[in-house]
Design an enzyme around this catalytic site. Structure first.
Site, mmCIF file in Angstrom:
data_model
loop_
_atom_site.group_PDB
_atom_site.id
_atom_site.type_symbol
_atom_site.label_atom_id
_atom_site.label_comp_id
_atom_site.label_asym_id
_atom_site.label_seq_id
_atom_site.Cartn_x
_atom_site.Cartn_y
_atom_site.Cartn_z
ATOM 1 C CB CYS A 19 -0.897 0.008 1.238
ATOM 2 S SG CYS A 19 -1.997 -1.407 1.352
ATOM 3 N N GLY A 47 -0.324 -0.007 -5.049
ATOM 4 C CA GLY A 47 -1.638 -0.601 -4.860
ATOM 5 C C GLY A 47 -2.633 -0.040 -5.843
ATOM 6 C CG ASN A 125 2.853 0.252 3.407
ATOM 7 O OD1 ASN A 125 3.967 0.676 3.135
ATOM 8 N ND2 ASN A 125 2.417 -0.908 2.991
ATOM 9 N N GLY A 126 1.277 -2.043 5.635
ATOM 10 C CA GLY A 126 1.936 -3.119 6.355
ATOM 11 C C GLY A 126 0.957 -4.201 6.753
ATOM 12 C CE1 TYR A 270 7.454 -5.875 -9.250
ATOM 13 C CE2 TYR A 270 6.466 -6.627 -7.198
ATOM 14 C CZ TYR A 270 6.352 -6.312 -8.531
ATOM 15 O OH TYR A 270 5.147 -6.424 -9.164
#
Length: 482
Positions: A19, A47, A125-126, A270
């Site tokens: 995210c 996302g 985020n996570g 990535y």
């Protein structure tokens, strides 16, 4: 719901993106919704499932929050009319890929809570590893959850702790004492913007400034997009509180010793955009280095080095620079094909990769090709890409991967599946090469990971099974609804 509907063509054999979170507080009172919108566009790679913006006017009625969120891409979810309604000088935004919780509009973020002390807007985020037990505890004390995501558990913890503390940042700190796992948080209270990063530093978060506005973002590329100046990263375990009265305040009481930090190395391999800098390390440089290491450790005589777009391109350039073998483009990527929530029937999936990627025959015909990609997860796509190159006339196809083999699942927000689904599980590299149809195959060596991440503390759990914190007893990793 937006009309963001496509044929499913996202390459299946990939770790899913993380995210993206963003926050801004304009001390001069300017509206921030458009700034958040453009920042989310810059974070769209993290996302594509859903997105949202929540704003508040710090000079208006206390606790009044305006928000809009929807499924799909940012430019589809937000019309000019929707943005025009979002008036406020403080706000948070989010773009989502689900790692815990299903893909529904209710699970889109930011989350907005109204409680005794006012309002709370939160973007996360996570992935928490102890969310189920905290959720059950909260439910038995009367909490009613509106979503299935672990982010709501965090929001509830902060709201409850706020009833016992003098400030919202103190409540965030107490919530951090309870939650475990990966989280970068951007939180909007009625008069403060707060950023928090878990003690391991799994997920990135940075601070920027534009004129008299302060910003928080998952990646520095979002700051660049909105014309902000990068100030610094939020450190692992740090809570930053931003207000007109005190500027940026820092609380490092949750920090761990440096040797305990465990950033997700896949941000460098990535996830992040190559033009981002994370913890003072250039993502572009990390990927160039990975390619150079591959060339040094796994040389092969060939005519052309190519990357699988987009994430393999930088590592391919690094391989070319180190080996002296020309770098070229072997694939045309269809830029107008996006992610969807409608998956085609299995019989149609064989062609899904070719809708998105098509080989350039003139570039590969009669040549020995070194193909660089960032990872192989299940192997279901790599074999199709190799087959495409051979059908386009490639004489040989040698694959190099800019990460080590995936051998273990991830519980901290990266969508690495169960071991039984990983092609490298219980297989040798030559066996994997036979399955995907390459003339040779090799991976980045684990000992190079720290170096490509600037010798910072990183998590290697998905490669080694040694996690920085014990994995959960209950696997809560979410999947897309079928």
């Amino acid at each position: 719901m937006t009309d963001n509907i496509y044929i499913q063509t996202e390459i299946e054999d990939k770790c899913r993106e993380e995210c993206g979170v963003f926050g801004v507080y304009d001390f001069d009172g300017g509206d921030v919704a458009s700034t958040i919108y453009y920042a989310l566009l810059a974070l769209q790679h993290r996302g594509q499932e859903s997105c949202g913006i929540a704003v508040s006017d710090t000079n208006g009625p206390k606790g009044r929050v305006l928000s809009h969120k929807d499924m799909g891409l940012v430019n589809k979810a937000f019309t000019p009319e929707a943005l025009e309604k979002l008036k406020g000088d403080i706000g948070v935004g989010h773009t989502r890929y689900s790692t815990a919780g299903s893909s529904t509009r209710e699970n889109a973020q930011p989350l907005v809570l109204n409680y005794v002390k006012g309002t709370l807007g939160l973007a996360h985020n996570g992935n928490l590893i102890n969310a189920p037990e905290i959720r059950h505890e909260l439910e038995y004390t009367g909490a009613i959850f509106q979503t299935t995501i672990d982010s709501e558990v965090i929001a509830y913890c902060i709201a409850r702790e706020r009833l016992k503390t003098g400030t919202v940042e103190e409540a965030v700190g107490r919530a951090m004492d309870r939650i475990k796992g990966a989280y970068s948080l951007v939180i909007m209270s009625p008069r403060k913007l707060i950023g928090a990063r878990d003690p391991f530093g799994f997920r990135p978060l940075c601070i920027g400034k534009r004129d008299n506005a302060y910003l928080l973002a998952s990646e520095s590329c979002a700051l660049d997009t909105v014309g902000a100046t990068f100030i610094r990263d939020v450190l692992p375990g740090e809570i930053v509180t931003i207000s007109p009265e005190n500027g940026i305040e820092s609380d490092m009481s949750h920090a761990l010793p440096k040797d305990k930090e465990a950033r997700c190395v896949f941000e460098y391999i990535y996830f992040a955009r190559p033009d981002s800098i994370i913890d003072n390390v250039s993502v572009y440089h990390s990927r160039i280095m990975a390619g150079k290491f591959l060339a040094m450790d796994s040389p092969v005589d060939a005519d052309l080095v190519v990357g699988v777009p987009e994430s393999g391109n930088c590592a391919a350039l690094g391989y070319s620079l180190q080996s002296g073998i020309p770098y070229g483009m072997a694939f045309m990527k269809n830029a107008y094909v996006g992610r969807t929530f409608i998956k085609p029937k299995q019989k149609n999936r064989e062609n899904s990769v070719q809708v998105k990627l098509n080989p350039i025959r003139e570039a590969v015909e009669g040549r020995r090709i070194i193909m660089i990609d960032d990872s192989i997860v299940r192997g279901t796509t790599s074999d199709r890409i190799v087959k495409m190159l051979r059908e386009a006339g490639a004489k040989e196809v040698h694959m190099r991967v800019s990460s080590p083999p995936f051998l273990w699942p991830c519980y901290f927000g990266t969508d690495v599946p169960a071991r039984e689904q990983l092609i490298a599980y219980n297989r040798t590299i030559p066996q994997i090469s036979d399955i995907i149809g390459t003339d040779s195959l090799d991976y980045l060596k684990i000992e190079h990971l720290e170096e490509i991440a600037g010798n910072l503390g990183i998590c290697k759990g998905c490669f080694t099974g040694n996690y920085p914190v014990d994995p959960p007893s209950e696997d809560i990793r979410g999947e897309f609804e079928q």
